[in-house]
Design a protein around this motif. Structure first.
Motif, PDB file in Angstrom:
ATOM      1  N   TYR A  20       0.827  -1.202   0.000  1.00  0.00           N
ATOM      2  CA  TYR A  20       0.000   0.000   0.000  1.00  0.00           C
ATOM      3  C   TYR A  20       0.866   1.259   0.000  1.00  0.00           C
ATOM      4  N   GLY A  21       1.887   1.303   0.843  1.00  0.00           N
ATOM      5  CA  GLY A  21       2.778   2.465   0.901  1.00  0.00           C
ATOM      6  C   GLY A  21       3.494   2.710  -0.412  1.00  0.00           C
ATOM      7  N   ARG A  22       3.917   1.635  -1.059  1.00  0.00           N
ATOM      8  CA  ARG A  22       4.590   1.780  -2.352  1.00  0.00           C
ATOM      9  C   ARG A  22       3.641   2.348  -3.399  1.00  0.00           C
ATOM     10  N   MET A  23       2.406   1.846  -3.413  1.00  0.00           N
ATOM     11  CA  MET A  23       1.428   2.301  -4.408  1.00  0.00           C
ATOM     12  C   MET A  23       0.965   3.741  -4.121  1.00  0.00           C
ATOM     13  N   VAL A  24       0.902   4.140  -2.873  1.00  0.00           N
ATOM     14  CA  VAL A  24       0.587   5.537  -2.538  1.00  0.00           C
ATOM     15  C   VAL A  24       1.719   6.428  -3.016  1.00  0.00           C
ATOM     16  N   GLY A  25       2.952   5.983  -2.818  1.00  0.00           N
ATOM     17  CA  GLY A  25       4.119   6.745  -3.279  1.00  0.00           C
ATOM     18  C   GLY A  25       4.132   6.928  -4.786  1.00  0.00           C
ATOM     19  N   GLU A  26       3.602   5.944  -5.514  1.00  0.00           N
ATOM     20  CA  GLU A  26       3.529   6.038  -6.978  1.00  0.00           C
ATOM     21  C   GLU A  26       2.300   6.808  -7.436  1.00  0.00           C
ATOM     22  N   GLY A  27       1.441   7.205  -6.505  1.00  0.00           N
ATOM     23  CA  GLY A  27       0.246   7.971  -6.861  1.00  0.00           C
ATOM     24  C   GLY A  27      -0.911   7.119  -7.351  1.00  0.00           C
ATOM     25  N   GLU A  28      -0.824   5.816  -7.200  1.00  0.00           N
ATOM     26  CA  GLU A  28      -1.872   4.911  -7.690  1.00  0.00           C
ATOM     27  C   GLU A  28      -3.051   4.816  -6.716  1.00  0.00           C
ATOM     28  N   TRP A  29      -2.749   4.762  -5.430  1.00  0.00           N
ATOM     29  CA  TRP A  29      -3.784   4.600  -4.418  1.00  0.00           C
ATOM     30  C   TRP A  29      -3.759   5.783  -3.467  1.00  0.00           C
ATOM     31  N   ARG A  30      -4.928   6.071  -2.845  1.00  0.00           N
ATOM     32  CA  ARG A  30      -4.993   7.200  -1.913  1.00  0.00           C
ATOM     33  C   ARG A  30      -5.616   6.864  -0.570  1.00  0.00           C
ATOM     34  N   ASP A  31      -6.444   5.846  -0.507  1.00  0.00           N
ATOM     35  CA  ASP A  31      -7.170   5.566   0.729  1.00  0.00           C
ATOM     36  C   ASP A  31      -7.375   4.067   0.856  1.00  0.00           C
ATOM     37  N   TYR A  32      -7.688   3.633   2.080  1.00  0.00           N
ATOM     38  CA  TYR A  32      -7.982   2.218   2.287  1.00  0.00           C
ATOM     39  C   TYR A  32      -9.034   2.056   3.379  1.00  0.00           C
ATOM     40  N   ALA A  33      -9.608   0.873   3.419  1.00  0.00           N
ATOM     41  CA  ALA A  33     -10.576   0.522   4.466  1.00  0.00           C
ATOM     42  C   ALA A  33     -10.352  -0.936   4.837  1.00  0.00           C
ATOM     43  N   ILE A  34     -10.531  -1.232   6.101  1.00  0.00           N
ATOM     44  CA  ILE A  34     -10.398  -2.604   6.577  1.00  0.00           C
ATOM     45  C   ILE A  34     -11.733  -3.029   7.166  1.00  0.00           C
ATOM     46  N   ASP A  35     -12.170  -4.227   6.807  1.00  0.00           N
ATOM     47  CA  ASP A  35     -13.425  -4.766   7.324  1.00  0.00           C
ATOM     48  C   ASP A  35     -13.175  -6.180   7.838  1.00  0.00           C
ATOM     49  N   HIS A  36     -13.693  -6.466   9.019  1.00  0.00           N
ATOM     50  CA  HIS A  36     -13.578  -7.796   9.607  1.00  0.00           C
ATOM     51  C   HIS A  36     -14.983  -8.343   9.830  1.00  0.00           C
ATOM     52  N   THR A  37     -15.288  -9.459   9.200  1.00  0.00           N
ATOM     53  CA  THR A  37     -16.575 -10.119   9.404  1.00  0.00           C
ATOM     54  C   THR A  37     -16.323 -11.491  10.002  1.00  0.00           C
ATOM     55  N   LYS A  38     -17.387 -12.223  10.264  1.00  0.00           N
ATOM     56  CA  LYS A  38     -17.200 -13.559  10.840  1.00  0.00           C
ATOM     57  C   LYS A  38     -16.642 -14.541   9.820  1.00  0.00           C
ATOM     58  N   ASP A  39     -16.752 -14.228   8.525  1.00  0.00           N
ATOM     59  CA  ASP A  39     -16.281 -15.144   7.491  1.00  0.00           C
ATOM     60  C   ASP A  39     -14.948 -14.742   6.871  1.00  0.00           C
ATOM     61  N   CYS A  40     -14.707 -13.448   6.736  1.00  0.00           N
ATOM     62  CA  CYS A  40     -13.478 -13.020   6.065  1.00  0.00           C
ATOM     63  C   CYS A  40     -13.041 -11.630   6.533  1.00  0.00           C
ATOM     64  N   ALA A  41     -11.782 -11.336   6.220  1.00  0.00           N
ATOM     65  CA  ALA A  41     -11.222 -10.005   6.479  1.00  0.00           C
ATOM     66  C   ALA A  41     -10.911  -9.386   5.119  1.00  0.00           C
ATOM     67  N   VAL A  42     -11.194  -8.100   4.971  1.00  0.00           N
ATOM     68  CA  VAL A  42     -11.005  -7.428   3.681  1.00  0.00           C
ATOM     69  C   VAL A  42     -10.216  -6.141   3.887  1.00  0.00           C
ATOM     70  N   PHE A  43      -9.200  -5.956   3.055  1.00  0.00           N
ATOM     71  CA  PHE A  43      -8.443  -4.711   2.990  1.00  0.00           C
ATOM     72  C   PHE A  43      -8.749  -4.134   1.606  1.00  0.00           C
ATOM     73  N   ALA A  44      -9.523  -3.066   1.568  1.00  0.00           N
ATOM     74  CA  ALA A  44      -9.932  -2.467   0.300  1.00  0.00           C
ATOM     75  C   ALA A  44      -9.118  -1.206   0.041  1.00  0.00           C
ATOM     76  N   VAL A  45      -8.663  -1.025  -1.214  1.00  0.00           N
ATOM     77  CA  VAL A  45      -7.889   0.166  -1.568  1.00  0.00           C
ATOM     78  C   VAL A  45      -8.672   1.007  -2.574  1.00  0.00           C
ATOM     79  N   PHE A  46      -8.532   2.324  -2.438  1.00  0.00           N
ATOM     80  CA  PHE A  46      -9.298   3.268  -3.245  1.00  0.00           C
ATOM     81  C   PHE A  46      -8.378   4.258  -3.939  1.00  0.00           C
ATOM     82  N   LYS A  47      -8.793   4.713  -5.106  1.00  0.00           N
ATOM     83  CA  LYS A  47      -8.124   5.817  -5.789  1.00  0.00           C
ATOM     84  C   LYS A  47      -8.602   7.128  -5.184  1.00  0.00           C
TER      85      LYS A  47
END
Length: 144
Positions: free
Chosen positions: A62-89
């Protein structure tokens, strides 16, 4: 002089009071001990989360992609079935990618996956480091 009132210790039970002479056990066994912590865990399992080393690997990409200007934000979600790390422009949009951890798939296809914005799985596997290589840029020969 100290006055004290002593009461006879009576065993506490969630069973109704018995009439005199009535036997305590009438075909029921009550000698099962249940660990409350295990009972709560089985009744309401904790959510699936990323472990510290997994988050370190994800945040490194994530840090590398932010440095390249590709990504700007993220969100983390934890449910009973899975964990998700979502990245946003941009904040408030549909995530560009979702890095997911689903332990139920660990024995089959692998617990880790990377999915694109339209839901297509780009890479799946048992090793998070290998799955995250989908974000490595491949150098291309450019003719001038």
């Amino acid at each position: 002089m100290v006055l004290s009132h002593q009461k006879a210790e009576m065993p506490m039970s969630d069973q109704p009071d018995l009439a005199r002479g009535e036997p305590r056990h009438q075909g029921q066994t009550t000698d099962v001990v249940v660990d409350l912590h295990e009972y709560k865990k089985a009744k309401n399992p904790p959510p699936v989360t990323f472990h510290r080393r997994e988050l370190d690997q994800i945040l490194k990409v994530y840090g590398r992609m932010v440095g390249e200007g590709e990504w700007r934000d993220y969100a983390i979600d934890h449910t009973k079935d899975c964990a998700v790390f979502a990245v946003f422009k941009r904040t408030g949009e549909v995530p560009l990618y979702r890095i997911e951890k689903n332990p139920k798939l660990a024995a089959k296809q692998g617990a880790y996956s990377v999915a694109s914005a339209n839901g297509m799985v780009l890479k799946r596997g048992h090793d998070l480091a290998q799955v995250l290589k989908v974000f490595d840029k491949v150098l291309k020969l450019v003719e001038t």
